[in-house]
Structure formats: structure tokens, C-alpha cells
Design a protein around this motif. Sequence first.
Motif, PDB file in Angstrom:
ATOM      1  N   PHE A 163       0.827  -1.203   0.000  1.00 21.06           N
ATOM      2  CA  PHE A 163       0.000   0.000   0.000  1.00 21.06           C
ATOM      3  C   PHE A 163       0.864   1.257   0.000  1.00 21.06           C
ATOM      4  N   GLU A 164       1.929   1.187   0.801  1.00 19.52           N
ATOM      5  CA  GLU A 164       2.818   2.333   0.904  1.00 19.52           C
ATOM      6  C   GLU A 164       3.474   2.639  -0.439  1.00 19.52           C
ATOM      7  N   LEU A 165       3.901   1.577  -1.129  1.00 20.76           N
ATOM      8  CA  LEU A 165       4.528   1.743  -2.432  1.00 20.76           C
ATOM      9  C   LEU A 165       3.527   2.296  -3.448  1.00 20.76           C
ATOM     10  N   ALA A 166       2.313   1.768  -3.421  1.00 22.26           N
ATOM     11  CA  ALA A 166       1.276   2.228  -4.347  1.00 22.26           C
ATOM     12  C   ALA A 166       0.964   3.699  -4.089  1.00 22.26           C
ATOM     13  N   ASP A 167       0.941   4.060  -2.789  1.00 21.34           N
ATOM     14  CA  ASP A 167       0.696   5.438  -2.393  1.00 21.34           C
ATOM     15  C   ASP A 167       1.764   6.371  -2.941  1.00 21.34           C
ATOM     16  N   ARG A 168       3.014   5.944  -2.750  1.00 16.90           N
ATOM     17  CA  ARG A 168       4.136   6.775  -3.184  1.00 16.90           C
ATOM     18  C   ARG A 168       4.112   6.932  -4.701  1.00 16.90           C
ATOM     19  N   ARG A 169       3.746   5.841  -5.385  1.00 21.39           N
ATOM     20  CA  ARG A 169       3.712   5.848  -6.844  1.00 21.39           C
ATOM     21  C   ARG A 169       2.617   6.812  -7.336  1.00 21.39           C
ATOM     22  N   ALA A 170       1.478   6.757  -6.660  1.00 23.77           N
ATOM     23  CA  ALA A 170       0.383   7.648  -7.044  1.00 23.77           C
ATOM     24  C   ALA A 170       0.805   9.106  -6.836  1.00 23.77           C
ATOM     25  N   GLU A 171       1.512   9.328  -5.745  1.00 26.06           N
ATOM     26  CA  GLU A 171       1.985  10.677  -5.431  1.00 26.06           C
ATOM     27  C   GLU A 171       2.961  11.175  -6.505  1.00 26.06           C
ATOM     28  N   GLU A 172       3.870  10.275  -6.917  1.00 22.43           N
ATOM     29  CA  GLU A 172       4.843  10.640  -7.948  1.00 22.43           C
ATOM     30  C   GLU A 172       4.151  10.929  -9.275  1.00 22.43           C
ATOM     31  N   GLU A 173       3.145  10.131  -9.585  1.00 18.40           N
ATOM     32  CA  GLU A 173       2.427  10.337 -10.848  1.00 18.40           C
ATOM     33  C   GLU A 173       1.665  11.652 -10.840  1.00 18.40           C
ATOM     34  N   ARG A 174       1.117  11.984  -9.680  1.00 21.97           N
ATOM     35  CA  ARG A 174       0.415  13.254  -9.549  1.00 21.97           C
ATOM     36  C   ARG A 174       1.381  14.414  -9.786  1.00 21.97           C
ATOM     37  N   ALA A 175       2.546  14.310  -9.137  1.00 24.37           N
ATOM     38  CA  ALA A 175       3.555  15.363  -9.269  1.00 24.37           C
ATOM     39  C   ALA A 175       4.026  15.483 -10.712  1.00 24.37           C
ATOM     40  N   ALA A 176       4.214  14.338 -11.371  1.00 25.64           N
ATOM     41  CA  ALA A 176       4.655  14.347 -12.763  1.00 25.64           C
ATOM     42  C   ALA A 176       3.585  14.972 -13.648  1.00 25.64           C
ATOM     43  N   GLY A 177       2.331  14.685 -13.344  1.00 27.04           N
ATOM     44  CA  GLY A 177       1.224  15.254 -14.108  1.00 27.04           C
ATOM     45  C   GLY A 177       1.186  16.761 -13.973  1.00 27.04           C
ATOM     46  N   ILE A 178       1.390  17.256 -12.755  1.00 26.95           N
ATOM     47  CA  ILE A 178       1.405  18.698 -12.517  1.00 26.95           C
ATOM     48  C   ILE A 178       2.565  19.344 -13.277  1.00 26.95           C
ATOM     49  N   ARG A 179       3.736  18.669 -13.231  1.00 26.92           N
ATOM     50  CA  ARG A 179       4.902  19.201 -13.962  1.00 26.92           C
ATOM     51  C   ARG A 179       4.602  19.285 -15.449  1.00 26.92           C
ATOM     52  N   ARG A 180       3.944  18.250 -15.989  1.00 21.80           N
ATOM     53  CA  ARG A 180       3.619  18.245 -17.424  1.00 21.80           C
ATOM     54  C   ARG A 180       2.714  19.414 -17.774  1.00 21.80           C
ATOM     55  N   VAL A 181       1.716  19.651 -16.928  1.00 20.35           N
ATOM     56  CA  VAL A 181       0.774  20.750 -17.175  1.00 20.35           C
ATOM     57  C   VAL A 181       1.512  22.088 -17.117  1.00 20.35           C
ATOM     58  N   GLN A 182       2.384  22.216 -16.109  1.00 20.73           N
ATOM     59  CA  GLN A 182       3.130  23.468 -15.976  1.00 20.73           C
ATOM     60  C   GLN A 182       4.020  23.708 -17.180  1.00 20.73           C
ATOM     61  N   GLN A 183       4.644  22.629 -17.686  1.00 23.22           N
ATOM     62  CA  GLN A 183       5.495  22.755 -18.864  1.00 23.22           C
ATOM     63  C   GLN A 183       4.677  23.156 -20.082  1.00 23.22           C
ATOM     64  N   ALA A 184       3.492  22.573 -20.218  1.00 20.89           N
ATOM     65  CA  ALA A 184       2.626  22.886 -21.354  1.00 20.89           C
ATOM     66  C   ALA A 184       2.202  24.351 -21.300  1.00 20.89           C
ATOM     67  N   ILE A 185       1.859  24.834 -20.087  1.00 19.23           N
ATOM     68  CA  ILE A 185       1.452  26.234 -19.935  1.00 19.23           C
ATOM     69  C   ILE A 185       2.615  27.150 -20.296  1.00 19.23           C
ATOM     70  N   ARG A 186       3.809  26.795 -19.797  1.00 16.22           N
ATOM     71  CA  ARG A 186       4.977  27.623 -20.079  1.00 16.22           C
ATOM     72  C   ARG A 186       5.262  27.654 -21.584  1.00 16.22           C
ATOM     73  N   ALA A 187       5.113  26.502 -22.242  1.00 16.48           N
ATOM     74  CA  ALA A 187       5.354  26.425 -23.683  1.00 16.48           C
ATOM     75  C   ALA A 187       4.342  27.285 -24.433  1.00 16.48           C
ATOM     76  N   ALA A 188       3.080  27.251 -23.971  1.00 13.65           N
ATOM     77  CA  ALA A 188       2.036  28.040 -24.622  1.00 13.65           C
ATOM     78  C   ALA A 188       2.326  29.525 -24.473  1.00 13.65           C
ATOM     79  N   ILE A 189       2.790  29.925 -23.301  1.00  9.18           N
ATOM     80  CA  ILE A 189       3.122  31.330 -23.068  1.00  9.18           C
ATOM     81  C   ILE A 189       4.298  31.728 -23.958  1.00  9.18           C
ATOM     82  N   ASP A 190       5.278  30.844 -24.068  1.00 12.21           N
ATOM     83  CA  ASP A 190       6.433  31.139 -24.907  1.00 12.21           C
ATOM     84  C   ASP A 190       6.019  31.385 -26.353  1.00 12.21           C
ATOM     85  N   VAL A 191       5.069  30.604 -26.828  1.00  8.35           N
ATOM     86  CA  VAL A 191       4.648  30.729 -28.217  1.00  8.35           C
ATOM     87  C   VAL A 191       3.865  32.021 -28.419  1.00  8.35           C
ATOM     88  N   THR A 192       2.927  32.316 -27.507  1.00 10.10           N
ATOM     89  CA  THR A 192       2.075  33.482 -27.697  1.00 10.10           C
ATOM     90  C   THR A 192       2.829  34.777 -27.411  1.00 10.10           C
TER      91      THR A 192
END
Length: 77
Positions: free
Chosen positions: A8-37
Amino acid sequence: MSVSNRAFELADRRAEEERAAGIRRVQQAIRAAIDVTASSFCDCGERIPDARRQAVPTTTRCIDCETFIERQSRRRA
Ligand SMILES: [Zn+2]
């Protein structure tokens, strides 16, 4: 600690990492969009001065290109 708790602990940590990675991806996409516009570079590769970008936030061209294109469109008109 039992085996199932550890799983359970491992699954929890993995979910947490995936959440963080998802947030990073969104932030990168936003930054890329700002760079273009709000690109600070003209198509010709010339950097658009900050003063010009502040004066004309929608501009995508350096002064040289803008002047050139304005002159062309005036000649055509
Ligand atoms: Zn240019």
C-alpha cells in the motif's frame, strides 16, 4: 510492517509521484504556450525589444520586419 502495508505504501508513493509528474507536465505545457504566444523573438531570429513588446504586446515581429511589411502593404494598397 506486514507485506500488504508495504504494498500500500509503495502504491501510495507511486500515485503521489504520478500526480507530481502530471502537474509538472501541465506546468510545462502552460509555459510552452506562453512562450509561443509571447515569443520574444521575431520570425527572422531577431530579438524583439522588451519596450516594444510592452508597447505592442501582440507583436510578433521586430521593428525591421514590421517596417518592411508595413512598407510592402502600403505599396500594394
Ligand atoms: Zn524580424
